[in-house]
Design an enzyme around this catalytic site. Structure first.
Site, short mmCIF file in Angstrom:
data_model
loop_
_atom_site.label_atom_id
_atom_site.label_comp_id
_atom_site.label_asym_id
_atom_site.label_seq_id
_atom_site.Cartn_x
_atom_site.Cartn_y
_atom_site.Cartn_z
N CYS A 132 3.56 10.83 -27.35
CA CYS A 132 2.76 9.77 -27.99
C CYS A 132 2.22 8.83 -26.92
CB CYS A 132 3.60 9.00 -29.01
SG CYS A 132 2.65 7.74 -29.89
N CYS A 135 1.84 5.24 -27.96
CA CYS A 135 3.07 4.42 -27.95
C CYS A 135 3.44 4.08 -26.51
CB CYS A 135 4.25 5.18 -28.55
SG CYS A 135 3.91 6.03 -30.07
N ASP A 136 3.56 5.10 -25.68
CA ASP A 136 4.22 4.94 -24.38
C ASP A 136 3.25 4.77 -23.21
OD1 ASP A 136 6.53 5.41 -25.83
OD2 ASP A 136 6.50 7.56 -25.45
#
Lengths: 307, 76
Positions: A132, A135-136
């Site tokens: 992801c 997200c990261d």
């Protein structure tokens, strides 16, 4: 209490099914581990969903969520582990230890990222290996990373990561990238990515965190090592359907097989909509449409079977 | 003291924040995409590079692990 309907998943298919079910005044519940599904994790803007010329994934997910709130629909944030059928009812057990009873079920769990299945991948999840980027990605500021997969997802991921990282290697295992020209041009223009085809990843190595990745050039059979801190895997998706395996049939890609009009599976009362079913076109609008149709046919089923 | 390490685009962070708000938990949000010092702290304390990370009185939880969070914050 016995629910009329339980919807598993809260991506576009599940949310759309919920909106229709609310309007039919069904006694229903959504069980999902998150809201928005893959839409909320999409790294680039969405331009093919009617009503929005251009909207980010998280923003579209937020609009979806607001519409749920507007209809006073609650989501049980939980994960379904098992579904059992007894007579004409279904019993659902969840990770947090709850059991729910329902007459009908719509499975709208979408799909999860497909793992690469190489040495070091599992070991370094969260320690440099990510599925992801949205997200990261920001955590990899000024670092060198690799994106595995030369499809649209890979290039969209690279274009998002360009906002943060210093250098990106895009590795594609086949002999050409299959991303749309438009996506390729965007990434090229950002100037941070180097694309390599015929690159089969062999392993991911490091100490506490990822330090390098080795791939084999399948043309020259040479092995090459890249020093990277992050590896973003974008090689497609696997339907998230394991919990229902005894009650439905699967395609060779683990997608649930349904009737194409009613979205009913081989078990009457269980419907499957969106990316988790065998439908060919994995699109947000298609998932939403299937969610609506599955909800309407579940409604017909419930009317017929309700004691 | 509850601290949440997030990035602006992380969906599970949003779900987590909504969840804590719903249960009237006070918390501080740290955006690690803007604060490199705090990013180092997060990586050191959690031993990994994913978000969200929740710090509940020094107990570190990686991801939106509802079960652990419920237990530590005594949410039923």
């Amino acid at each position: 209490m016995i629910y009329d309907l339980i919807i598993i998943g809260a991506g576009p298919a599940g949310i759309s099914a919920a909106i229709y079910s609310a309007r039919q005044k069904l006694n229903f519940l959504i069980i999902s581990k998150d809201v928005g599904g893959q839409v909320a994790k999409k790294a680039v803007d969405i331009g093919n969903y009617p009503g929005f010329a251009k909207i980010s994934g998280p923003d579209l997910a937020k609009v979806f969520e607001e519409q749920l709130k507007e209809n006073e629909i609650e989501i049980a944030l939980d994960e379904v582990l098992k579904i059992e059928k007894k007579e004409n009812k279904f019993f659902i057990s969840t990770k947090s230890g709850n059991t729910y009873e329902t007459l009908a079920l719509i499975i709208a769990t979408g799909s999860d990222p497909r793992p690469l299945e190489v040495e070091g991948e599992k070991e370094f999840i969260g320690k440099g290996v990510s599925y992801c980027a949205l997200c990261d990605g920001p955590v990899f500021k000024n670092k060198t990373v690799a994106v595995i997969g030369g499809g649209n997802s890979g290039f969209e991921t690279a274009s998002f990561l360009s906002n943060y990282v210093s250098k990106i290697y895009i590795l594609e295992s086949s002999d050409k990238v299959i991303a749309d020209k438009e996506n390729q041009d965007i990434v090229l223009k950002l100037g941070k990515a180097e694309v390599t085809t015929n690159a089969k990843v062999l392993n991911i190595k490091g100490d506490n965190f990822v330090k390098s990745l080795t791939y084999k050039d399948t043309k020259s059979s040479q092995e090459k090592k890249l020093d990277v801190s992050g590896v973003f895997i974008e090689i497609g998706y696997l339907p998230a359907t394991a919990f229902v395996k005894n009650l439905v049939d699967f395609s060779d890609r683990d997608e649930i097989i349904t009737d194409l009009e009613t979205y009913v599976t081989k078990t009457p009362g269980i419907f499957a909509a969106g990316d988790c079913n065998k439908g060919k076109y994995k699109q947000i609008i298609a998932a939403a449409g299937e969610g609506a149709k599955a909800a309407l046919s579940a409604y017909d089923y419930i009317l017929k079977t309700k004691p | 003291m509850v601290k949440i390490y997030t990035t602006p685009t992380c969906v599970y962070c949003k779900t987590l924040i909504e969840y804590l708000k719903k249960h009237s938990v006070d918390f501080e949000v740290i955006d690690v995409s803007k604060d490199e010092k705090q990013l180092e702290v997060m990586i050191k304390d959690s031993g990994q590079m994913g978000v969200p990370v929740v710090d509940i009185d020094g107990e570190i939880i990686v991801g939106f692990d509802k079960e652990k969070i419920d237990k530590l914050l005594k949410i039923n």
